[in-house]
Design a protein around this motif. Sequence first.
Motif, mmCIF file in Angstrom:
data_model
loop_
_atom_site.group_PDB
_atom_site.id
_atom_site.type_symbol
_atom_site.label_atom_id
_atom_site.label_comp_id
_atom_site.label_asym_id
_atom_site.label_seq_id
_atom_site.Cartn_x
_atom_site.Cartn_y
_atom_site.Cartn_z
ATOM 1 N N ARG A 6 0.845 -1.195 0.000
ATOM 2 C CA ARG A 6 0.000 0.000 0.000
ATOM 3 C C ARG A 6 0.882 1.248 0.000
ATOM 4 O O ARG A 6 1.832 1.356 0.775
ATOM 5 C CB ARG A 6 -0.924 0.010 1.216
ATOM 6 N N TYR A 8 0.962 5.547 0.127
ATOM 7 C CA TYR A 8 0.210 6.716 0.592
ATOM 8 C C TYR A 8 0.737 7.967 -0.116
ATOM 9 O O TYR A 8 1.940 8.090 -0.367
ATOM 10 C CB TYR A 8 0.353 6.880 2.103
ATOM 11 N N SER A 27 -4.534 6.694 -0.366
ATOM 12 C CA SER A 27 -3.701 5.496 -0.465
ATOM 13 C C SER A 27 -4.152 4.645 -1.638
ATOM 14 O O SER A 27 -5.295 4.743 -2.107
ATOM 15 C CB SER A 27 -3.771 4.676 0.833
ATOM 16 N N LEU A 29 -3.436 0.478 -3.175
ATOM 17 C CA LEU A 29 -2.805 -0.824 -3.015
ATOM 18 C C LEU A 29 -2.390 -1.311 -4.395
ATOM 19 O O LEU A 29 -3.222 -1.449 -5.292
ATOM 20 C CB LEU A 29 -3.771 -1.816 -2.371
ATOM 21 N N SER A 120 -11.517 1.068 3.459
ATOM 22 C CA SER A 120 -11.051 0.012 4.361
ATOM 23 C C SER A 120 -12.150 -0.961 4.757
ATOM 24 O O SER A 120 -11.873 -2.026 5.304
ATOM 25 C CB SER A 120 -10.448 0.637 5.620
ATOM 26 N N TRP A 180 -4.358 -8.310 -4.718
ATOM 27 C CA TRP A 180 -3.123 -7.986 -5.430
ATOM 28 C C TRP A 180 -2.586 -9.140 -6.279
ATOM 29 O O TRP A 180 -1.522 -9.034 -6.865
ATOM 30 C CB TRP A 180 -2.046 -7.549 -4.436
#
Length: 199
Positions: A6, A8, A27, A29, A120, A180
């Motif tokens: 991740r 930011y 952020s 990912l 999230s 991912w």
Amino acid sequence: MKVGKRYYYKVRAITSSGYSNWGEIKSVLASERTNDKRLKCTKLYISKSRLKTVESWLSGAPEIVLYIVTGVGTSVDEYTASLLYTSEVMEPNRRNDIQDKWWTIFSGGMITQQWNVDDSNNPLLLNFVWVEQDWEDGLTVPINFTIVEPNTGIEFTVDEEYQIPDSKGEMISCQSVYWWELKSKVYSSNGFGFNLNEY
């Protein structure tokens, strides 16, 4: 960027008049996947030994249902407490269509709901729970039988109904898919496999 990590960041504008204030921290990912895309599965594989444990009829074709869930468990019922998606029943014409070979699902495959990871609260991990489903939940079956009174030979016909117990079936496999991972991949474990693509 490293896949699965991740990152930011925050941004600001630069103009001839100077700099703006920094924006809020965002952020991302790193992944090959595209947010809000659907997932598509076009083929399944099951080994002879694995099929034998979930479909005991030697000539029976498995009736397969996919549950996509976010939680974990030890049984189908525990897994499906966090259910996101349920597929329609997938059934090959013959047992040999899928046993020890890849079987193509339908004509266009199976397309799931969108996978969104914007905040999230949305899952970065989905569990694909594959189930061999022989029972229908709450199915009532009529049963007719005849009783013969041994001394008189008089026959009595009895009509009853039998309620099949609720069951989501026998778990074939549960495999985890991470956000991912490659967006086109084959997942395989314990004699069962499926492919997954971004749609």
